[in-house]
Scaffold this motif. Structure first.
Motif, PDB file in Angstrom:
ATOM      1  N   PRO A  12       0.806  -1.214   0.000  1.00  9.59           N
ATOM      2  CA  PRO A  12       0.000   0.000   0.000  1.00  9.59           C
ATOM      3  C   PRO A  12       0.845   1.271   0.000  1.00  9.59           C
ATOM      4  N   ALA A  13       2.166   1.137   0.058  1.00  7.25           N
ATOM      5  CA  ALA A  13       3.030   2.314   0.114  1.00  7.25           C
ATOM      6  C   ALA A  13       2.886   3.146  -1.152  1.00  7.25           C
ATOM      7  N   ARG A  14       2.838   4.457  -0.944  1.00  4.26           N
ATOM      8  CA  ARG A  14       2.738   5.385  -2.064  1.00  4.26           C
ATOM      9  C   ARG A  14       3.936   6.318  -2.155  1.00  4.26           C
ATOM     10  N   ALA A  15       4.782   6.285  -1.129  1.00  2.00           N
ATOM     11  CA  ALA A  15       5.916   7.202  -1.097  1.00  2.00           C
ATOM     12  C   ALA A  15       7.093   6.568  -0.368  1.00  2.00           C
ATOM     13  N   VAL A  16       8.258   7.141  -0.612  1.00  5.23           N
ATOM     14  CA  VAL A  16       9.483   6.756   0.080  1.00  5.23           C
ATOM     15  C   VAL A  16       9.933   7.964   0.882  1.00  5.23           C
ATOM     16  N   GLU A  17      10.341   7.732   2.097  1.00  4.63           N
ATOM     17  CA  GLU A  17      10.896   8.802   2.910  1.00  4.63           C
ATOM     18  C   GLU A  17      12.378   8.499   3.136  1.00  4.63           C
ATOM     19  N   LEU A  18      13.229   9.412   2.679  1.00  2.66           N
ATOM     20  CA  LEU A  18      14.665   9.307   2.920  1.00  2.66           C
ATOM     21  C   LEU A  18      14.934   9.905   4.286  1.00  2.66           C
ATOM     22  N   LEU A  19      15.513   9.109   5.168  1.00  4.51           N
ATOM     23  CA  LEU A  19      15.741   9.550   6.541  1.00  4.51           C
ATOM     24  C   LEU A  19      17.178   9.984   6.795  1.00  4.51           C
ATOM     25  N   ASP A  59       6.908  11.221  -3.268  1.00  2.14           N
ATOM     26  CA  ASP A  59       5.664  10.563  -3.674  1.00  2.14           C
ATOM     27  C   ASP A  59       5.814  10.097  -5.114  1.00  2.14           C
ATOM     28  N   SER A  60       6.260   8.870  -5.271  1.00  3.78           N
ATOM     29  CA  SER A  60       6.522   8.355  -6.608  1.00  3.78           C
ATOM     30  C   SER A  60       6.479   6.826  -6.604  1.00  3.78           C
ATOM     31  N   PRO A  61       5.609   6.233  -7.411  1.00  2.17           N
ATOM     32  CA  PRO A  61       5.577   4.778  -7.505  1.00  2.17           C
ATOM     33  C   PRO A  61       6.920   4.206  -7.976  1.00  2.17           C
ATOM     34  N   GLU A  62       7.619   4.959  -8.819  1.00  2.00           N
ATOM     35  CA  GLU A  62       8.920   4.502  -9.301  1.00  2.00           C
ATOM     36  C   GLU A  62       9.919   4.395  -8.143  1.00  2.00           C
ATOM     37  N   MET A  63       9.912   5.366  -7.242  1.00  4.01           N
ATOM     38  CA  MET A  63      10.838   5.334  -6.112  1.00  4.01           C
ATOM     39  C   MET A  63      10.437   4.260  -5.102  1.00  4.01           C
ATOM     40  N   VAL A  64       9.142   4.006  -4.955  1.00  2.00           N
ATOM     41  CA  VAL A  64       8.696   2.907  -4.086  1.00  2.00           C
ATOM     42  C   VAL A  64       9.260   1.594  -4.621  1.00  2.00           C
ATOM     43  N   VAL A  80       6.109   4.820   2.970  1.00  7.04           N
ATOM     44  CA  VAL A  80       5.045   5.586   3.610  1.00  7.04           C
ATOM     45  C   VAL A  80       3.736   5.322   2.870  1.00  7.04           C
ATOM     46  N   ASP A  81       2.689   5.080   3.646  1.00 11.26           N
ATOM     47  CA  ASP A  81       1.361   4.841   3.056  1.00 11.26           C
ATOM     48  C   ASP A  81       0.719   6.143   2.647  1.00 11.26           C
TER      49      ASP A  81
END
Length: 81
Positions: A12-19, A59-64, A80-81
């Protein structure tokens, strides 16, 4: 690397968060180089945000789909959902 779960077509993730990035403290130029590979147009902006202690949400399906590659390049990431 311990903050992400493997992305799958059913995720269900829609985004990646770089920490963070493992070289941010001792060799920040390596962090910038890694960001330029994945985010050429926004690398400087994302670098400044990470360097100031913030995180970056993409917010990118490619990055997910590339979350494993981001982690392999030294980024601590979270889906991130």
């Amino acid at each position: 690397m311990d903050d992400y779960r493997a992305a799958s077509p059913h995720s269900p993730a829609r985004a990646v968060e770089l920490l963070d990035h493992y070289r941010l403290g001792d060799k920040p130029e390596r962090t910038l180089q890694a960001l330029q590979v994945f985010f050429p147009a926004r690398a400087q902006e994302y670098f400044a945000r990470l360097q100031s202690g913030g995180s970056v949400r993409v917010d990118s399906p490619e990055m997910v789909a590339l979350v494993g590659q981001l982690a392999a390049q030294g980024f601590r990431v979270r889906l991130v959902d």
